[in-house]
Design an enzyme around this catalytic site. Structure first.
Site, PDB file in Angstrom:
ATOM      1  N   ASP A  63       0.835  -1.205   0.000  1.00  0.00           N
ATOM      2  CA  ASP A  63       0.000   0.000   0.000  1.00  0.00           C
ATOM      3  C   ASP A  63       0.868   1.252   0.000  1.00  0.00           C
ATOM      4  O   ASP A  63       1.020   1.915   1.019  1.00  0.00           O
ATOM      5  CB  ASP A  63      -0.914  -0.054   1.238  1.00  0.00           C
ATOM      6  CG  ASP A  63      -1.953   1.052   1.245  1.00  0.00           C
ATOM      7  OD1 ASP A  63      -2.253   1.599   0.159  1.00  0.00           O
ATOM      8  OD2 ASP A  63      -2.473   1.356   2.334  1.00  0.00           O
ATOM      9  N   LYS A  65       0.350   3.763  -2.227  1.00  0.00           N
ATOM     10  CA  LYS A  65      -0.512   4.861  -2.711  1.00  0.00           C
ATOM     11  C   LYS A  65       0.260   5.806  -3.645  1.00  0.00           C
ATOM     12  O   LYS A  65       0.463   6.992  -3.343  1.00  0.00           O
ATOM     13  CB  LYS A  65      -1.108   5.631  -1.536  1.00  0.00           C
ATOM     14  CG  LYS A  65      -2.040   4.792  -0.665  1.00  0.00           C
ATOM     15  CD  LYS A  65      -2.802   5.646   0.319  1.00  0.00           C
ATOM     16  CE  LYS A  65      -3.747   4.860   1.179  1.00  0.00           C
ATOM     17  NZ  LYS A  65      -3.108   4.026   2.203  1.00  0.00           N
ATOM     18  N   ILE A  69       3.560  11.519 -12.081  1.00  0.00           N
ATOM     19  CA  ILE A  69       3.280  11.565 -13.516  1.00  0.00           C
ATOM     20  C   ILE A  69       3.184  10.117 -14.029  1.00  0.00           C
ATOM     21  O   ILE A  69       3.777   9.200 -13.449  1.00  0.00           O
ATOM     22  CB  ILE A  69       4.359  12.356 -14.303  1.00  0.00           C
ATOM     23  CG1 ILE A  69       5.751  11.718 -14.125  1.00  0.00           C
ATOM     24  CG2 ILE A  69       4.361  13.822 -13.875  1.00  0.00           C
ATOM     25  CD1 ILE A  69       6.797  12.307 -15.060  1.00  0.00           C
ATOM     26  N   THR A 119     -10.487   7.195   3.863  1.00  0.00           N
ATOM     27  CA  THR A 119     -11.530   7.122   4.896  1.00  0.00           C
ATOM     28  C   THR A 119     -11.296   8.135   6.020  1.00  0.00           C
ATOM     29  O   THR A 119     -12.161   8.337   6.863  1.00  0.00           O
ATOM     30  CB  THR A 119     -11.606   5.698   5.486  1.00  0.00           C
ATOM     31  OG1 THR A 119     -10.283   5.227   5.706  1.00  0.00           O
ATOM     32  CG2 THR A 119     -12.319   4.763   4.550  1.00  0.00           C
ATOM     33  N   ARG A 216      -5.952  -0.888  13.888  1.00  0.00           N
ATOM     34  CA  ARG A 216      -5.932  -0.583  15.320  1.00  0.00           C
ATOM     35  C   ARG A 216      -6.856  -1.444  16.179  1.00  0.00           C
ATOM     36  O   ARG A 216      -6.450  -1.829  17.287  1.00  0.00           O
ATOM     37  CB  ARG A 216      -6.164   0.922  15.535  1.00  0.00           C
ATOM     38  CG  ARG A 216      -4.888   1.712  15.234  1.00  0.00           C
ATOM     39  CD  ARG A 216      -5.121   3.178  15.061  1.00  0.00           C
ATOM     40  NE  ARG A 216      -5.705   3.475  13.759  1.00  0.00           N
ATOM     41  CZ  ARG A 216      -5.838   4.702  13.273  1.00  0.00           C
ATOM     42  NH1 ARG A 216      -5.447   5.742  13.992  1.00  0.00           N
ATOM     43  NH2 ARG A 216      -6.350   4.892  12.077  1.00  0.00           N
TER      44      ARG A 216
HETATM   45  O1  C5P Z   1      -7.896   0.148  11.223  1.00  0.00           O
HETATM   46  P1  C5P Z   1      -6.914   1.273  11.079  1.00  0.00           P
HETATM   47  O2  C5P Z   1      -7.590   2.622  11.045  1.00  0.00           O
HETATM   48  O3  C5P Z   1      -5.783   1.221  12.045  1.00  0.00           O
HETATM   49  O4  C5P Z   1      -6.290   1.027   9.619  1.00  0.00           O
HETATM   50  C1  C5P Z   1      -5.453   1.982   9.083  1.00  0.00           C
HETATM   51  C2  C5P Z   1      -4.859   1.440   7.818  1.00  0.00           C
HETATM   52  O5  C5P Z   1      -5.763   1.553   6.708  1.00  0.00           O
HETATM   53  C3  C5P Z   1      -3.617   2.220   7.459  1.00  0.00           C
HETATM   54  O6  C5P Z   1      -2.640   1.282   7.053  1.00  0.00           O
HETATM   55  C4  C5P Z   1      -4.048   3.093   6.321  1.00  0.00           C
HETATM   56  O7  C5P Z   1      -3.010   3.351   5.430  1.00  0.00           O
HETATM   57  C5  C5P Z   1      -5.125   2.237   5.671  1.00  0.00           C
HETATM   58  N1  C5P Z   1      -6.036   2.990   4.805  1.00  0.00           N
HETATM   59  C6  C5P Z   1      -6.982   3.866   5.276  1.00  0.00           C
HETATM   60  N2  C5P Z   1      -7.807   4.550   4.426  1.00  0.00           N
HETATM   61  C7  C5P Z   1      -7.728   4.349   3.139  1.00  0.00           C
HETATM   62  C8  C5P Z   1      -6.770   3.462   2.631  1.00  0.00           C
HETATM   63  C9  C5P Z   1      -5.939   2.793   3.511  1.00  0.00           C
HETATM   64  O8  C5P Z   1      -7.094   4.078   6.473  1.00  0.00           O
HETATM   65  N3  C5P Z   1      -8.600   4.954   2.335  1.00  0.00           N
END
Ligand code: C5P
Length: 242
Positions: A63, A65, A69, A119, A216
């Site tokens: 991941d 992300k 370019i 999120t 978490r």
């Molecule tokens: O469950 P928790 O909030 O700890 O999970 C966080 C993980 O989800 C992180 O590794 C974060 O990079 C990933 N993540 C995210 N939102 C996104 C994509 C990935 O929180 N849209």
């Protein structure tokens, strides 16, 4: 057949290879995939991918992300494809050509997932970033727009919140992978972290999520393995009736 634990992606959001290996050992057999993000990759490098692979048969989700370019993203994705991971992420951003380049660079060797709207981002954040009211008042609309761009670019799927996964499933059908972070079990005491658009594991699977990123609630639990098992039981209760 896909079992309940196969839905769980555990993010190795830890500062060292040693910490990562501890969680891989503890949760192997209780999570279907381990996710390596920026923190661990910057510290431990591509070697960590090999180490996780040698520790069991869970999939690996890289991941990083990507957002750059098209030529740079394509070349980075070529290197990622050589690592032999299941999924890798690229921001949907504002340039469909970047997504097409990511898919081209993957050469079919890794599933490219477009990150739609994080999120942790709220409607207020989207407003501050200068988007029209139709998107800031309804972030799901921006998710759908970006998911369409990702699908048209040939991505294997997208990352979205559990709040949009039902719409994604209805609109794009079963073949398009939906990964949902921001998962908070009802028994977990969340509320003071950075996730804004959250869903429970059962709700996300009911609505059609293929994979749940759950960090978490497992990592900070007194007994992480027990937390993973409890979540898998919740998922099992849903898939048993599907
Ligand atoms: O469950 P928790 O909030 O700890 O999970 C966080 C993980 O989800 C992180 O590794 C974060 O990079 C990933 N993540 C995210 N939102 C996104 C994509 C990935 O929180 N849209």
């Amino acid at each position: 057949m896909k079992s309940a634990k196969d839905y769980i992606i555990f993010p190795l959001d830890v500062p060292s290879a040693r910490d990562a290996q501890r969680f891989v050992k503890l949760l192997s057999g209780y999570a279907g995939m381990f996710k390596v993000g920026l923190e661990l990759f910057i510290e431990a490098g591509p070697e960590i991918i090999r180490q996780i692979r040698n520790s069991g048969n869970a999939g690996i989700f890289l991941d990083l992300k990507l957002h750059d370019i098209p030529a740079t993203v394509s070349r980075a994705m070529e290197r990622i494809a050589d690592l032999g991971v299941t999924f890798a992420t690229v921001h949907c951003g504002e340039n469909p050509k970047m997504l097409e380049a990511a898919v081209e660079g993957s050469r079919g060797g890794v599933g490219v997932l477009g990150v739609t709207v994080l999120t942790s981002v709220s409607g207020g954040d989207i407003h501050t970033a200068g988007f029209r009211d139709e998107f800031s008042s309804n972030p799901s609309k921006l998710v759908m727009k970006r998911a369409t761009i990702a699908r048209d670019a040939g991505c294997a799927g997208i990352v979205c919140s559990g709040l949009e996964v039902k719409m994604i499933r209805e609109h794009f059908g079963k073949g398009f992978v939906a990964v949902t972070p921001g998962i908070r079990p009802l028994w977990d005491k969340w509320g003071d972290d950075d996730q804004q658009r959250v869903t429970s594991p059962a709700q996300a699977v009911t609505d059609g999520s293929d994979y749940l990123v759950i960090g978490r609630p497992i990592r900070n639990a007194g007994d992480p393995k027990a937390a993973a098992i409890r979540i898998a039981e919740e998922i099992e209760a849903v898939i048993a009736h599907q």
